[in-house]
Design a protein around this motif. Sequence first.
Motif, PDB file in Angstrom:
ATOM      1  N   UNK A 153     -23.090  10.126  51.660  1.00  0.00           N
ATOM      2  CA  UNK A 153     -22.307  11.329  51.376  1.00  0.00           C
ATOM      3  C   UNK A 153     -21.613  11.857  52.628  1.00  0.00           C
ATOM      4  N   UNK A 154     -22.268  11.718  53.767  1.00  0.00           N
ATOM      5  CA  UNK A 154     -21.673  12.203  55.016  1.00  0.00           C
ATOM      6  C   UNK A 154     -20.576  11.278  55.529  1.00  0.00           C
ATOM      7  N   UNK A 155     -20.511  10.057  54.980  1.00  0.00           N
ATOM      8  CA  UNK A 155     -19.548   9.072  55.479  1.00  0.00           C
ATOM      9  C   UNK A 155     -18.234   9.071  54.704  1.00  0.00           C
ATOM     10  N   UNK A 156     -18.218   9.696  53.519  1.00  0.00           N
ATOM     11  CA  UNK A 156     -17.029   9.632  52.662  1.00  0.00           C
ATOM     12  C   UNK A 156     -16.668  11.020  52.154  1.00  0.00           C
ATOM     13  N   UNK A 157     -15.452  11.126  51.640  1.00  0.00           N
ATOM     14  CA  UNK A 157     -14.986  12.414  51.131  1.00  0.00           C
ATOM     15  C   UNK A 157     -14.881  12.437  49.605  1.00  0.00           C
ATOM     16  N   UNK A 158     -15.244  11.336  48.940  1.00  0.00           N
ATOM     17  CA  UNK A 158     -15.184  11.291  47.476  1.00  0.00           C
ATOM     18  C   UNK A 158     -16.548  11.695  46.901  1.00  0.00           C
ATOM     19  N   UNK A 159     -16.600  12.059  45.615  1.00  0.00           N
ATOM     20  CA  UNK A 159     -17.885  12.424  45.015  1.00  0.00           C
ATOM     21  C   UNK A 159     -18.895  11.273  45.063  1.00  0.00           C
ATOM     22  N   UNK A 160     -20.123  11.610  45.393  1.00  0.00           N
ATOM     23  CA  UNK A 160     -21.227  10.656  45.395  1.00  0.00           C
ATOM     24  C   UNK A 160     -22.110  10.967  44.189  1.00  0.00           C
ATOM     25  N   UNK A 161     -22.307   9.946  43.349  1.00  0.00           N
ATOM     26  CA  UNK A 161     -23.141  10.078  42.158  1.00  0.00           C
ATOM     27  C   UNK A 161     -24.422   9.282  42.397  1.00  0.00           C
ATOM     28  N   UNK A 165     -33.623   5.975  38.728  1.00  0.00           N
ATOM     29  CA  UNK A 165     -34.847   6.747  38.605  1.00  0.00           C
ATOM     30  C   UNK A 165     -34.649   8.243  38.703  1.00  0.00           C
ATOM     31  N   UNK A 166     -33.461   8.720  38.345  1.00  0.00           N
ATOM     32  CA  UNK A 166     -33.150  10.145  38.477  1.00  0.00           C
ATOM     33  C   UNK A 166     -33.821  10.937  37.348  1.00  0.00           C
ATOM     34  N   UNK A 167     -34.473  12.022  37.719  1.00  0.00           N
ATOM     35  CA  UNK A 167     -35.034  12.973  36.757  1.00  0.00           C
ATOM     36  C   UNK A 167     -34.550  14.365  37.120  1.00  0.00           C
ATOM     37  N   UNK A 168     -34.690  15.300  36.179  1.00  0.00           N
ATOM     38  CA  UNK A 168     -34.276  16.675  36.458  1.00  0.00           C
ATOM     39  C   UNK A 168     -35.025  17.231  37.664  1.00  0.00           C
ATOM     40  N   UNK A 169     -36.306  16.886  37.780  1.00  0.00           N
ATOM     41  CA  UNK A 169     -37.105  17.387  38.904  1.00  0.00           C
ATOM     42  C   UNK A 169     -36.604  16.863  40.243  1.00  0.00           C
ATOM     43  N   UNK A 170     -35.996  15.678  40.223  1.00  0.00           N
ATOM     44  CA  UNK A 170     -35.515  15.087  41.466  1.00  0.00           C
ATOM     45  C   UNK A 170     -34.101  15.481  41.846  1.00  0.00           C
ATOM     46  N   UNK A 171     -33.393  16.157  40.928  1.00  0.00           N
ATOM     47  CA  UNK A 171     -31.992  16.499  41.186  1.00  0.00           C
ATOM     48  C   UNK A 171     -31.803  17.431  42.386  1.00  0.00           C
ATOM     49  N   UNK A 172     -32.610  18.493  42.547  1.00  0.00           N
ATOM     50  CA  UNK A 172     -32.354  19.394  43.677  1.00  0.00           C
ATOM     51  C   UNK A 172     -32.348  18.697  45.028  1.00  0.00           C
ATOM     52  N   UNK A 173     -33.260  17.762  45.250  1.00  0.00           N
ATOM     53  CA  UNK A 173     -33.296  17.050  46.532  1.00  0.00           C
ATOM     54  C   UNK A 173     -32.057  16.182  46.713  1.00  0.00           C
ATOM     55  N   UNK A 174     -31.575  15.589  45.626  1.00  0.00           N
ATOM     56  CA  UNK A 174     -30.381  14.752  45.713  1.00  0.00           C
ATOM     57  C   UNK A 174     -29.139  15.610  45.962  1.00  0.00           C
ATOM     58  N   UNK A 175     -29.070  16.756  45.299  1.00  0.00           N
ATOM     59  CA  UNK A 175     -27.938  17.657  45.534  1.00  0.00           C
ATOM     60  C   UNK A 175     -27.968  18.170  46.976  1.00  0.00           C
ATOM     61  N   UNK A 176     -29.158  18.495  47.467  1.00  0.00           N
ATOM     62  CA  UNK A 176     -29.280  18.969  48.853  1.00  0.00           C
ATOM     63  C   UNK A 176     -28.863  17.889  49.840  1.00  0.00           C
ATOM     64  N   UNK A 177     -29.005  16.619  49.431  1.00  0.00           N
ATOM     65  CA  UNK A 177     -28.616  15.500  50.293  1.00  0.00           C
ATOM     66  C   UNK A 177     -27.118  15.221  50.244  1.00  0.00           C
ATOM     67  N   UNK A 178     -26.399  15.948  49.396  1.00  0.00           N
ATOM     68  CA  UNK A 178     -24.950  15.778  49.342  1.00  0.00           C
ATOM     69  C   UNK A 178     -24.425  15.106  48.096  1.00  0.00           C
ATOM     70  N   UNK A 179     -25.312  14.774  47.153  1.00  0.00           N
ATOM     71  CA  UNK A 179     -24.841  14.170  45.902  1.00  0.00           C
ATOM     72  C   UNK A 179     -24.034  15.188  45.103  1.00  0.00           C
TER      73      UNK A 179
END
Length: 207
Positions: A153-161, A165-179
């Motif tokens: 996410x820090x290397x590009x300017x386009x959306x990162x998806x 193994x994604x779950x609702x509980x894991x989303x906040x950490x991924x969003x905080x990482x720039x997803x």
Amino acid sequence: MSLGRLHLITDTRPGRDPLAVLRAALPVAGAELVVQVRVEDDATDREAYELACRVTEACRPYGARCLVNDRLHVALAVDAAGGHVGADDLPVAAARRVLGPDAVLGATAREPVRARAVVDAGATYLGVGPCHVTTTKVGLPDPIGPDGVRAVAEAVSVPVIAIGGVTAAGVPALRAAGAYGVAVVGALSLAADPGQATAELMRALTR
């Protein structure tokens, strides 16, 4: 480019009903839903086309987008919003020529060097992962976790998806990482109530 934050990848394994899952998710997520039509490798082009037609028709009233994974000729045939290519599919530059300049084009990346290269070649968003262990797809590399997502996410300017193994509980950490958003298969296709599972994912994405 406006892109939905929740990507639903169709689960066409035996015993799954991707259209039922889609019908449950669409009223909840609306235009925030992007549906990636992915079929098994042994599926015929006709089967892929018929599924993509039904997905595109279902998405239209909600303003949701339909993309087709791998089979870009099917994406063109059903007038999908675009496509997604993985590491073993057409190179991104070739995919861009096939789809044209205005289509949504996703590409798979798991580290910054490839991420920058595929964006330079014409990708408009990146599918990054697997973030966590997943049983949906075999032969995947080791999970990269939120730290791996952050590096891309820090290397590009386009959306990162973020995917894998994604779950609702894991989303906040991924969003905080720039997803920017997440892509799911089992989180919805295996849910007892796909509509409720969609609502939980949307709440996590929009917090």
